[in-house]
Write an enzyme that holds these catalytic residues in place. Structure first.
Site, PDB file in Angstrom:
ATOM      1  N   SER A 149       0.828  -1.201   0.000  1.00 35.58           N
ATOM      2  CA  SER A 149       0.000   0.000   0.000  1.00 35.58           C
ATOM      3  C   SER A 149       0.869   1.260   0.000  1.00 35.58           C
ATOM      4  O   SER A 149       1.619   1.504  -0.923  1.00 35.58           O
ATOM      5  CB  SER A 149      -0.967  -0.040   1.185  1.00 35.58           C
ATOM      6  OG  SER A 149      -1.903   0.991   1.120  1.00 35.58           O
ATOM      7  N   THR A 375      -9.371   0.229  14.417  1.00 41.92           N
ATOM      8  CA  THR A 375      -8.775   0.670  13.160  1.00 41.92           C
ATOM      9  C   THR A 375      -8.613  -0.510  12.206  1.00 41.92           C
ATOM     10  O   THR A 375      -8.188  -1.588  12.606  1.00 41.92           O
ATOM     11  CB  THR A 375      -7.409   1.313  13.412  1.00 41.92           C
ATOM     12  OG1 THR A 375      -7.603   2.471  14.232  1.00 41.92           O
ATOM     13  CG2 THR A 375      -6.736   1.721  12.118  1.00 41.92           C
TER      14      THR A 375
END
Length: 571
Positions: A149, A375
């Site tokens: 990512s 998260t």
């Protein structure tokens, strides 16, 4: 030589002998020859599934990303699947543009083919949301995306989705990890030779991500294009990732006519020549894109991270482009999507626990249910599916402040392409009425309070980083802590999760409630060795002319609180 050193060197030699990659063999051999025990301890501590799967620097040893680790991971996945009820659905594999990603994807396909599974793989670097979409479309029991990512250029990663098309959580991640731990030496794992440029072996089907029409059709159904504001000037940067083609197609199919790209960052290039840390949140990463958007006179800047699952944005505020933070984009998109979700069943909006309270207020205004989770979209989407299954509400929108947004259910993960289309659509509709994204944001602030946010990362180095995190969290539970002029009036300790749902279960996270009405949260990163601090403050703003000044002051106050916290903890 101590017994500890002897066993460490023996373990390193065993890994070295089993490593099928000569390059990482040589790297580990040098550490052994130099008896670099500190490095060896780090390298030999195996990677584990964090917030977004396996992720780490590309280097030698089980604690880094390399061919041996990938072969063992694929073997563990194959053994896990063999223990489950049989399915005819294929495993889906995708990868990003980092130098090692294709090789890791090919190796994974080879192991799974040798184990007797069918594989559908993308033959070239492809945006993570498209991979996740295809996994759900084909009902894949497992979808693998080789990507780091937005991590630094030297990293890589291994993201795994389960049969529900959501990133894996317990008990699946634990079961796969156990099978990985029991895997044979990497050199001895059976694998079929796979080359995505060659004719595919039996059981392997190759796909072209640019031709995944179903994904773009799903975006158009979720975010129907208007006719107004199609002349809106938009600039897009892919940050050398895979976002250019899908973003341009998504915007073109909505009728946007003035879309330009940052040409120096448009092509996939895993060496990231203009930005060594391709995270849109990092200072300086957006500079080239902002300069190009100003040169073009664009009203909106959209920036994808390298695998195009995150989205950064900037819009005009008093004539100049101003970067919107993740909480601001989250508030805008939550309101925008809620206007498109049916009132019955009740819409469901989710946000991570460290994200701004503003979205909860916007959800309440629309009569929607709001849920907080840990998260990571593996928690956001598992919570959404559980609540939907219980008849509580129907998914409408989810976000986390780190530039992740889910605007439709066709991808059960964050999706920077679909979010970019939604934000462009909102900006165009507002532009057609003589308004802007910041004007709409001011309206939310005037109604619900100006919530400003700050975030700070504190690097933690060395083998005792996890112990330091524990000591920091313990210190924060002591009464009487002051953050500058503010006082901590309460603490929510998420390390005890016995009374909360699984998506808010036990985790190394503290939430500090402040006398001023704001809050600060502290947690370790799930993908990097760092401590993450988040601050949220609330102020009143009633005059549009005061907006920019009030926003700047509130952000500076939130940032100062985090600096005060770091100083108090001697980080």
């Amino acid at each position: 030589m101590t017994r500890d050193a002897a066993s460490l060197l023996a373990e390193a030699r065993a890994w070295h002998d089993a490593d099928p990659d000569p390059a990482t063999q040589r790297e580990l051999a040098a550490l052994i020859a130099n008896q670099d025990l500190e490095q060896l301890r780090e390298r030999l501590h195996p990677l584990s599934f964090g917030t977004a799967g396996l992720r780490g620097a590309v280097a030698a040893g089980p604690g880094r990303m390399n061919l041996a680790v990938v072969l063992r991971a694929a073997h563990g996945i194959a053994r896990y699947l063999a223990s489950q009820p049989p399915t005819e659905a294929p495993i889906v594999i995708g990868f990003d543009a980092r130098p090692s990603s294709r090789g890791f994807a090919e190796a994974s396909a080879g192991v799974l083919l040798a184990a007797g599974f069918r594989v559908v793989a993308f033959k070239s670097p492809t945006a993570t949301p498209l991979c996740a979409f295809l996994g759900r479309e084909l009902q894949a029991p497992i979808t693998i995306v080789v990507t780091a990512s937005h991590n630094p250029r030297g990293d890589n990663g291994y993201k795994v989705y389960g049969a529900n098309a959501v990133q894996i959580i317990a008990p699946v991640d634990r079961a796969i990890a156990e099978h990985i731990a029991e895997a044979p030496a990497a050199r001895h794992i059976p694998a079929v030779a796979v080359d995505f440029d060659a004719p595919p072996p039996a059981g392997l089907e190759l796909r072209d991500g640019t031709a995944l029409n179903g994904y773009f059709d799903a975006i158009s159904r979720a975010i129907p294009a208007n006719t107004a504001g199609r002349e809106l000037g938009i600039v897009h940067s892919a940050l050398h990732g895979v976002g250019t083609l899908p973003m341009r197609r998504a915007l073109a199919e909505a009728g946007f006519q003035r879309v330009a790209v940052v040409s120096s960052q448009a092509e996939p290039d895993g060496s990231f020549p203009t930005t060594p840390f391709p995270n849109p949140e990092e200072p300086g990463t957006l500079d080239l894109a902002l300069a190009e958007a100003e040169r073009q006179g664009a009203a909106l800047l959209l920036v994808s991270d390298p695998d195009a699952d995150r989205l950064a944005a900037a819009a005009r505020l008093e004539g100049a482009l101003e970067v919107l933070d993740g909480n601001q984009v989250g508030a805008l998109l939550a309101d925008f999507m809620l206007t498109r979700c049916t009132a019955s069943p009740q819409p469901l909006v989710l946000s991570s626990v460290v994200s701004s309270p503003l979205v909860a207020a916007i959800a309440a205004q629309h009569g929607a249910r709001h849920e907080r989770t840990h998260t990571g979209f593996k928690w956001l989407w598992n919570a959404a599916l559980a609540l939907e299954a219980g008849g509580a509400a129907k998914f409408c929108f989810a976000y986390e402040e780190a530039l992740g947004y889910s605007v439709f259910s066709a991808v059960r993960d964050k999706d920077g392409i679909a979010a970019g289309r939604a934000l462009a659509e909102l900006a165009a509709e507002l532009s057609a009425r003589g308004s802007s994204l910041y004007d709409r944001l001011f309206e939310h602030y005037a109604q619900h309070g100006l919530w400003a946010s700050a975030a700070r990362n504190v690097a933690l180095r060395g083998p005792e980083a996890s112990l330091r995190v524990s000591r920091v969290l313990d210190a924060l539970t002591r009464p009487g802590l002051r953050l500058g002029s503010d006082i901590v009036t309460g603490v929510v300790d998420y390390r005890d999760g016995s009374t909360r749902p699984v998506w808010l279960g036990a985790a190394a996270l503290l939430e500090l409630e402040l006398e001023s009405g704001g809050r600060v949260l502290v947690r370790p990163s799930g993908t990097e060795p760092k401590l993450k601090l988040y601050g949220h403050v609330r102020r009143s703003v009633t005059r549009r002319s005061d907006f920019k000044r009030e926003l700047g002051e509130a952000r500076r106050f939130a940032a100062a609180q985090l600096l005060a916290l770091e100083a108090a903890l001697q980080l």
